[in-house]
Motif scaffolding. Structure first.
Motif, PDB file in Angstrom:
ATOM      1  N   ALA A  71      -7.549 -10.420  -6.539  1.00  0.00           N
ATOM      2  CA  ALA A  71      -6.488  -9.430  -6.394  1.00  0.00           C
ATOM      3  C   ALA A  71      -5.774  -9.185  -7.717  1.00  0.00           C
ATOM      4  CB  ALA A  71      -5.492  -9.894  -5.331  1.00  0.00           C
ATOM      5  N   THR A  81      -5.485  -2.437  -3.662  1.00  0.00           N
ATOM      6  CA  THR A  81      -5.094  -3.592  -4.473  1.00  0.00           C
ATOM      7  C   THR A  81      -3.944  -4.351  -3.846  1.00  0.00           C
ATOM      8  OG1 THR A  81      -5.838  -2.457  -6.478  1.00  0.00           O
ATOM      9  CG2 THR A  81      -4.365  -4.341  -6.751  1.00  0.00           C
ATOM     10  N   ALA A  82      -2.879  -3.620  -3.446  1.00  0.00           N
ATOM     11  CA  ALA A  82      -1.717  -4.272  -2.843  1.00  0.00           C
ATOM     12  C   ALA A  82      -2.098  -4.933  -1.516  1.00  0.00           C
ATOM     13  CB  ALA A  82      -0.603  -3.263  -2.620  1.00  0.00           C
ATOM     14  N   GLY A  83      -2.916  -4.257  -0.732  1.00  0.00           N
ATOM     15  CA  GLY A  83      -3.333  -4.821   0.553  1.00  0.00           C
ATOM     16  C   GLY A  83      -4.139  -6.084   0.382  1.00  0.00           C
ATOM     17  N   ASP A  84      -5.026  -6.116  -0.605  1.00  0.00           N
ATOM     18  CA  ASP A  84      -5.813  -7.320  -0.856  1.00  0.00           C
ATOM     19  C   ASP A  84      -4.936  -8.485  -1.290  1.00  0.00           C
ATOM     20  OD1 ASP A  84      -8.054  -5.928  -0.176  1.00  0.00           O
ATOM     21  OD2 ASP A  84      -8.775  -5.648  -2.232  1.00  0.00           O
ATOM     22  N   MET A  85      -3.927  -8.205  -2.114  1.00  0.00           N
ATOM     23  CA  MET A  85      -3.028  -9.259  -2.573  1.00  0.00           C
ATOM     24  C   MET A  85      -2.225  -9.831  -1.404  1.00  0.00           C
ATOM     25  SD  MET A  85      -1.789 -11.155  -4.980  1.00  0.00           S
ATOM     26  CE  MET A  85      -2.124 -10.412  -6.590  1.00  0.00           C
ATOM     27  N   ILE A  86      -1.698  -8.957  -0.542  1.00  0.00           N
ATOM     28  CA  ILE A  86      -0.924  -9.426   0.618  1.00  0.00           C
ATOM     29  C   ILE A  86      -1.799 -10.250   1.551  1.00  0.00           C
ATOM     30  CG2 ILE A  86       0.290  -8.669   2.684  1.00  0.00           C
ATOM     31  CD1 ILE A  86       1.263  -6.241   1.037  1.00  0.00           C
ATOM     32  N   ALA A 143      -3.539   1.772  -1.572  1.00  0.00           N
ATOM     33  CA  ALA A 143      -3.264   0.521  -0.849  1.00  0.00           C
ATOM     34  C   ALA A 143      -4.280  -0.591  -1.060  1.00  0.00           C
ATOM     35  CB  ALA A 143      -3.174   0.817   0.655  1.00  0.00           C
TER      36      ALA A 143
END
Length: 365
Positions: free
Chosen positions: A201, A132-137, A130
């Motif tokens: 990200a 990478t995806a969490g940082d992008m969101i 989570a």
């Protein structure tokens, strides 16, 4: 693994050591309490944003991996708190249902806390999935939040400055220049912060690559805290109190002639030399009401109250300079009713198209 306290940790630690006591002082301040406490909360949140990097550069996460997901950083609280601080400064209170603005930050905090409390093996697996995806969101939501709240803040401060200029002659005393600078710095911070996180990200920059961003966040927080501490001692007029009631149109009334008459009486009475002159005070001196006076100035003379009064003050200064008054410019300006050198210079430049010193030089024999 040994801890390492290098210059990056030192820079952020010094910023935190200034911001947290400053926030404590603002929290217990008795002046402009809603705005002071909102600014205190904002400083604590912004300090929390760079705390992971403060301890990360020192090697805390490498030595104590269980600190991963510790809910220090709640960046989604920053834009709404900036807006709520501006609102409290202008209105003297928070808006109705203000808690709704804090919901995204509360969700972020809840998510981080839940992940932080996971057993260490499960936390390892969740971080791998989570991070990478969490940082992008989070970066996308932060960018959207900055845009929305930035527009609201700029509109709010413009409305406040306009209301001040229509009601008070000493509007420059109430930190309008600082509000303008803050409104200018806000979008710059938004672009740097959200943009840097989006780049990170997509293309991870690593700890050292993100250091300029977190140094900028710390610097902006210090600016807000120190400037806020200076200006929050002023009794800011609230926007509700500055609103001038509308009146119905009066057919046949010559507002230009009325404005010229009242301008002449103001000049003759020397009332413009009162550095705290307000629309209400001048209306009382002219034996009229605020609405009539405001309409005579805006519709009849095509100017706001502050510009009208400062124009008369500039005329006094210009007359003194043309007559060869040897006193320092600031003394002449203060005698004319100006509250500060900065407001005097701006008004004189606007009125005569040149600086006071240039005007004086042009009238020397």
């Amino acid at each position: 693994m040994d801890l390492f306290f290098g210059w990056r940790t030192a820079v952020l630690a010094v910023a935190a050591a200034i911001l947290l006591p400053l926030a404590a002082g603002l929290w217990i301040s008795l002046r402009n309490r809603p705005a002071s406490r909102t600014l205190a909360a904002l400083l604590v949140v912004m300090t929390g944003v760079f705390v992971p990097w403060l301890i990360g550069f020192a090697g805390f996460y490498d030595r104590w991996w269980w600190l991963t997901y510790a809910p220090f950083s709640n960046a989604l609280l920053v834009p709404p708190l900036l807006y709520l601080h501006a609102f409290a400064l202008v209105y003297g209170r928070w808006p109705a249902l203000a808690w709704r603005h804090l919901l995204p930050g509360a969700v972020q905090f809840t998510y981080q806390t839940a992940a932080f409390l996971l057993p260490t093996p499960l936390k390892h697996r969740w971080a791998d999935l989570a991070f990478t995806a969490g940082d992008m969101i989070a970066a996308l939501l932060l960018a959207i939040s900055f845009v929305v709240y930035g527009v609201w803040i700029i509109r709010l401060l413009r409305r406040y400055r306009l209301a001040l200029s229509q009601e008070r002659s000493d509007d420059a005393r109430f930190a309008t220049a600082w509000l303008t600078h803050a409104a200018t710095a806000y979008p710059l911070l938004a672009i740097v912060w959200a943009g840097w996180l989006l780049v990170d990200a997509a293309i991870p920059l690593g700890y050292t690559g993100l250091m300029p961003l977190y140094a900028a966040i710390a610097g902006f927080a210090l600016y807000l805290g120190i400037a806020g501490w200076r200006f929050l001692v002023l009794p800011f007029p609230t926007l509700d109190a500055l609103r001038i009631p509308e009146i119905s149109s009066l057919p046949g009334r010559d507002w230009q002639a009325q404005g010229l008459e009242w301008a002449g009486r103001t000049r003759e009475g020397g009332w413009h030399r009162d550095d705290e002159l307000t629309l209400r005070r001048l209306a009382a001196l002219l034996a009229t009401n605020e609405s009539y006076l405001s309409r005579a100035l805006n519709e009849g003379l095509g100017t706001g109250f502050s510009a009208f009064v400062n124009g008369l003050r500039c005329e006094d200064v210009a007359a003194a300079l043309a007559a060869g008054d040897p006193r320092p410019l600031l003394v002449i300006a203060l005698d004319a009713g100006f509250a500060s050198k900065a407001s005097f210079n701006r008004a004189f430049q606007r009125r005569y198209g040149r600086s006071p010193s240039a005007y004086r030089a042009s009238h020397k024999p």
